[in-house]
Motif scaffolding. Sequence first.
Motif, PDB file in Angstrom:
ATOM      1  N   THR A 677      46.691  30.973  32.110  1.00  0.00           N
ATOM      2  CA  THR A 677      45.537  31.798  31.614  1.00  0.00           C
ATOM      3  C   THR A 677      45.045  32.607  32.639  1.00  0.00           C
ATOM      4  O   THR A 677      44.554  33.946  32.158  1.00  0.00           O
ATOM      5  CB  THR A 677      44.708  30.689  31.309  1.00  0.00           C
ATOM      6  N   SER A 678      45.093  32.242  33.911  1.00  0.00           N
ATOM      7  CA  SER A 678      44.391  33.227  35.051  1.00  0.00           C
ATOM      8  C   SER A 678      45.157  34.125  35.561  1.00  0.00           C
ATOM      9  O   SER A 678      44.543  35.482  35.490  1.00  0.00           O
ATOM     10  CB  SER A 678      44.326  32.272  36.422  1.00  0.00           C
ATOM     11  N   LEU A 679      46.271  33.882  35.451  1.00  0.00           N
ATOM     12  CA  LEU A 679      47.387  35.104  35.461  1.00  0.00           C
ATOM     13  C   LEU A 679      47.135  36.139  34.417  1.00  0.00           C
ATOM     14  O   LEU A 679      46.986  37.466  34.789  1.00  0.00           O
ATOM     15  CB  LEU A 679      48.632  34.844  35.782  1.00  0.00           C
ATOM     16  N   MET A 680      47.178  35.809  33.273  1.00  0.00           N
ATOM     17  CA  MET A 680      46.728  36.476  32.158  1.00  0.00           C
ATOM     18  C   MET A 680      45.619  37.191  32.282  1.00  0.00           C
ATOM     19  O   MET A 680      45.297  38.635  31.989  1.00  0.00           O
ATOM     20  CB  MET A 680      46.621  35.863  30.699  1.00  0.00           C
ATOM     21  N   GLN A 681      44.501  36.591  32.753  1.00  0.00           N
ATOM     22  CA  GLN A 681      43.156  37.234  33.118  1.00  0.00           C
ATOM     23  C   GLN A 681      43.197  38.439  33.982  1.00  0.00           C
ATOM     24  O   GLN A 681      42.591  39.399  33.929  1.00  0.00           O
ATOM     25  CB  GLN A 681      42.158  36.245  33.417  1.00  0.00           C
ATOM     26  N   LEU A 682      44.100  38.226  34.865  1.00  0.00           N
ATOM     27  CA  LEU A 682      44.244  39.259  35.975  1.00  0.00           C
ATOM     28  C   LEU A 682      45.021  40.494  35.357  1.00  0.00           C
ATOM     29  O   LEU A 682      44.398  41.564  35.783  1.00  0.00           O
ATOM     30  CB  LEU A 682      45.097  38.772  37.257  1.00  0.00           C
ATOM     31  N   LEU A 683      45.555  40.168  34.591  1.00  0.00           N
ATOM     32  CA  LEU A 683      46.555  41.474  33.717  1.00  0.00           C
ATOM     33  C   LEU A 683      45.270  42.017  33.030  1.00  0.00           C
ATOM     34  O   LEU A 683      45.334  43.568  32.899  1.00  0.00           O
ATOM     35  CB  LEU A 683      47.599  41.123  32.975  1.00  0.00           C
ATOM     36  N   LEU A 684      44.463  41.473  32.497  1.00  0.00           N
ATOM     37  CA  LEU A 684      43.679  42.060  31.311  1.00  0.00           C
ATOM     38  C   LEU A 684      42.304  42.399  31.754  1.00  0.00           C
ATOM     39  O   LEU A 684      41.464  42.765  31.040  1.00  0.00           O
ATOM     40  CB  LEU A 684      43.433  41.144  30.095  1.00  0.00           C
ATOM     41  N   GLU A 685      42.240  41.993  33.122  1.00  0.00           N
ATOM     42  CA  GLU A 685      40.763  42.303  33.843  1.00  0.00           C
ATOM     43  C   GLU A 685      40.526  43.665  33.633  1.00  0.00           C
ATOM     44  O   GLU A 685      41.060  44.571  33.797  1.00  0.00           O
ATOM     45  CB  GLU A 685      40.814  41.919  35.341  1.00  0.00           C
ATOM     46  N   ALA A 686      38.799  43.937  33.038  1.00  0.00           N
ATOM     47  CA  ALA A 686      38.547  45.079  32.656  1.00  0.00           C
ATOM     48  C   ALA A 686      38.445  46.187  33.932  1.00  0.00           C
ATOM     49  O   ALA A 686      38.574  47.255  33.806  1.00  0.00           O
ATOM     50  CB  ALA A 686      37.166  45.067  32.149  1.00  0.00           C
ATOM     51  N   GLU A 687      38.257  45.574  35.175  1.00  0.00           N
ATOM     52  CA  GLU A 687      38.233  46.333  36.595  1.00  0.00           C
ATOM     53  C   GLU A 687      39.642  47.148  36.485  1.00  0.00           C
ATOM     54  O   GLU A 687      39.686  48.118  37.311  1.00  0.00           O
ATOM     55  CB  GLU A 687      37.611  45.677  37.601  1.00  0.00           C
ATOM     56  N   VAL A 688      40.645  46.451  36.017  1.00  0.00           N
ATOM     57  CA  VAL A 688      42.034  46.973  36.273  1.00  0.00           C
ATOM     58  C   VAL A 688      42.319  47.953  35.174  1.00  0.00           C
ATOM     59  O   VAL A 688      42.558  47.633  34.099  1.00  0.00           O
ATOM     60  CB  VAL A 688      43.244  46.013  36.497  1.00  0.00           C
ATOM     61  N   ARG A 689      41.577  49.352  35.226  1.00  0.00           N
ATOM     62  CA  ARG A 689      41.938  50.173  34.133  1.00  0.00           C
ATOM     63  C   ARG A 689      43.203  50.782  34.280  1.00  0.00           C
ATOM     64  O   ARG A 689      43.553  51.239  32.968  1.00  0.00           O
ATOM     65  CB  ARG A 689      40.967  51.366  34.339  1.00  0.00           C
ATOM     66  N   GLN A 690      44.125  50.748  35.145  1.00  0.00           N
ATOM     67  CA  GLN A 690      45.328  51.346  35.206  1.00  0.00           C
ATOM     68  C   GLN A 690      46.421  50.334  35.632  1.00  0.00           C
ATOM     69  O   GLN A 690      46.056  49.607  36.502  1.00  0.00           O
ATOM     70  CB  GLN A 690      45.445  52.663  36.024  1.00  0.00           C
ATOM     71  N   LEU A 691      47.533  50.470  35.184  1.00  0.00           N
ATOM     72  CA  LEU A 691      48.711  49.440  35.541  1.00  0.00           C
ATOM     73  C   LEU A 691      50.019  50.271  35.224  1.00  0.00           C
ATOM     74  O   LEU A 691      50.297  50.624  34.545  1.00  0.00           O
ATOM     75  CB  LEU A 691      48.562  48.274  34.602  1.00  0.00           C
ATOM     76  N   THR A 692      50.587  50.024  36.552  1.00  0.00           N
ATOM     77  CA  THR A 692      52.018  50.792  36.278  1.00  0.00           C
ATOM     78  C   THR A 692      53.184  49.671  36.332  1.00  0.00           C
ATOM     79  O   THR A 692      52.818  48.493  36.086  1.00  0.00           O
ATOM     80  CB  THR A 692      52.409  51.407  37.546  1.00  0.00           C
ATOM     81  N   LEU A 693      54.154  50.067  35.379  1.00  0.00           N
ATOM     82  CA  LEU A 693      55.301  49.209  35.222  1.00  0.00           C
ATOM     83  C   LEU A 693      55.913  48.470  36.485  1.00  0.00           C
ATOM     84  O   LEU A 693      56.512  47.336  36.424  1.00  0.00           O
ATOM     85  CB  LEU A 693      56.475  49.897  34.547  1.00  0.00           C
ATOM     86  N   GLY A 694      56.003  49.029  37.763  1.00  0.00           N
ATOM     87  CA  GLY A 694      56.057  48.684  39.102  1.00  0.00           C
ATOM     88  C   GLY A 694      55.280  47.538  39.236  1.00  0.00           C
ATOM     89  O   GLY A 694      55.903  46.530  39.761  1.00  0.00           O
TER      90      GLY A 694
END
Length: 815
Positions: A677-694
Amino acid sequence: MERGKMAELESLETAAEHERILREIESTDTACIGPTLRSVYDGEEHGRFMEKLEARIRNHDREIEKMCNFHYQGFVDSITELLKVRGEAQKLKNQVTDTNRKLQNEGKELIIAMEELKQCRLQQRNISATVDKLTLCLPVLEMYSKLREQMKSKRHYPALKTLEHLEHTYLPQVSHYRFCKIMVDNIPKLREEIKEVSMSDLKDFLESIRKHSDKIGETAMKQAQQQRNLDNIVSQHPRISGGKKSKKEVCASSDLEVKTTSPMSEQDSGILDVEDEDEDEEVPGAQDLVDFSPVYRCLHIYSVLGARETFENYYRKQRRKQARLVLQPPSNMHETLDGYRKYFNQIVGFFVVEDHILHTTQGLVNRAYIDELWEMALSKTIAALRTHSSYCSDPSLVLDLKNLIVLFADTLQGYGFPVNQLFDMLLEIQDQYSETLLKKWTGVFRNILDSDNYSPIPVTNEEMYKKIVGQFPFQDAELEKQPFPKKFPFSEFVPKVYNQIKEFIYACLKFSEDLHLSSTEVDDMIRKSTNLLLTRTLSNCLQNVIKRKNVGLTELVQIIINTTHLEKSCKFLEEFITNITNVLPETVHTTKLYGTTTFKDARHAAEEEIYTNLNQKIDQFLQLADYDWMAMEPGSKASDYLVDLIGFLRSTFAVFTHLPGKVAQTACMSACKHLSTSLMQLLLEAEVRQLTLGALQQFNLDVEECEQFARSGPVPGFQGDTLQLAFIDLRQLLDLFIQWDWSTYLADYGQPTCKYLRVNPTTALVLLEKISRVMRDTSRKNNVFAQFRKNERDKQKLIDTVAKQLRSLINSHHS
């Protein structure tokens, strides 16, 4: 003719009558002749009577003359003799005169002596009369002097008796004397003086008895204690007989008589001096300390004076006032046991005195009066004890107070006073005692739990092993077979807590002694208190330890193990209570011990705390996560923080081997779920607005590390891929984006056999938008002066299309 005959008859009758009168005159005394002559003059023939009287006189004169003529010579001879006698008589007269003269001369001295004798005899008669009068007066004066002496020496009752004898026996005999009248007038004043002085003595007695009530009560309670000890000895040794008297016998043998033998005893109006006795010496009777003679004297005096009712009313009124003073407890009574003891001593002393007065006087106090006073005393005493005992926080003081109340009740019960209400109140104090015990044991348990090292108890020899087993009921055949040194599974607080629970039970049992309770009642009381100790006190202490901030996973694991063993020991506590109360647990209405719930709750709390603690540790590692969300290429291995986290989890779960299987499995599953769940929240965190496939592929390496940990079976007991399912949401989400398999996801969405069943369209949309922003920014930078590349434009269109379809799925789901 006839007329002549009648005249002749009348003449004969008159002559006869005259003859009769003449005979009466001759034979009757001259003084009585009047009536006879009167009858002559009353008749008509007094002339003829006079003739007859004359004839009779002449007849007598002739007879006298004849007689004189006959005796004349003798008469002459007599005259001659008489003349001779006259001469002799003259001589005799002269001799008599001479003799008289001589006699008078000789008798003058005799006459003087006779006069003196006469005066002497008169004096003797006066002296005799005086002695007789003094003989009558002296007892009066002696009695009056005795009265004054008795009053001076304050022997009032004998003085009153003397006054009665003086008034009714002695004074009436000499009442005509002036001093007696003064005494008679003074008697009412003397009576009033005796009344006042005797009342003064009574007041002194009442004042003294009030001051010394605590000494009397202390003595009476010592008597009761001795009797109870004797009864205990006799009950333990039935064959022993004799010895000290029972309390009733002691009281009966110590009944006092009125002490009027000496002025000192009468002046003493209070407590006799008694030296302190050693504990081994026999305590004297409570009544032996008191001289009741002032009461008896005053009662007798007022009874004799006809004012008994006045005295009774006064005595009862004063004793009621004293009772109210005695029943007023001091404000600081609850601070020490001596405060309670002095309070009880005063009450006991008061009623011991009243009981003695009841049995040694006739009606000065009666049973109704005593009962009324006792009812008042009982209510006030119980109210005072309820108030002051509520301030007690020391169980030892409450226990001592209970023993003191029992002794107080037994003492008064020995004198015939009903004390059931006191024993009922003791049951209330038992609740107070239980509360103070619980507070005390709260500190005891806290100290035990705080000082414990939460490590299994090591033993190096058989002696140490037996010592621990003797303190706590533990049997393990495998542990017994192991060689020394070896360890018990539980830490030191297990035997300590177990023994303290037994000590608590003993403490509860001490309070139930001498309360006249049945075994069932004692058993019920102990079980209820023990339940409170387990479910409230020990439970709170365990919960506080579990909730402490600095508690570690090792301590929590040990707490679970410890509570498991304590839970198993509850049946031994049941047996322990049964052994000391002799009441079987199967008995109807017997209270059961609820300790198992306490230890289960503590264990569950510890388990929850383990889960929470594990999650907090996971969160601490995740705070070290430093992903480069704009990385174009992934790294070659999993992130360092995650490797460390997995290593921590492996070592932690290795410690869980002593835990019950389900606890370890639940902890492992909970940790994996929280990590996922915590790892999922890291991905979906609002502060992370951009995410690369790498970056997403690097993140995938970390998830694979987690999955590898789940497949390694850190905790035995999981079936198949059960633990891996904790990461199934992440795995399907990452596969969807890395494989870019949107057509499959969109086509199969909603079907039970869908490959990406655990991927939520909202989650997918958020992550897709982050990737889309990176692509837009990159396209904008690369095409400031040029046209879009065709593949990028196609990919962006695909993203937009997928995003549009995801939104459609989300909207349809909400609708």
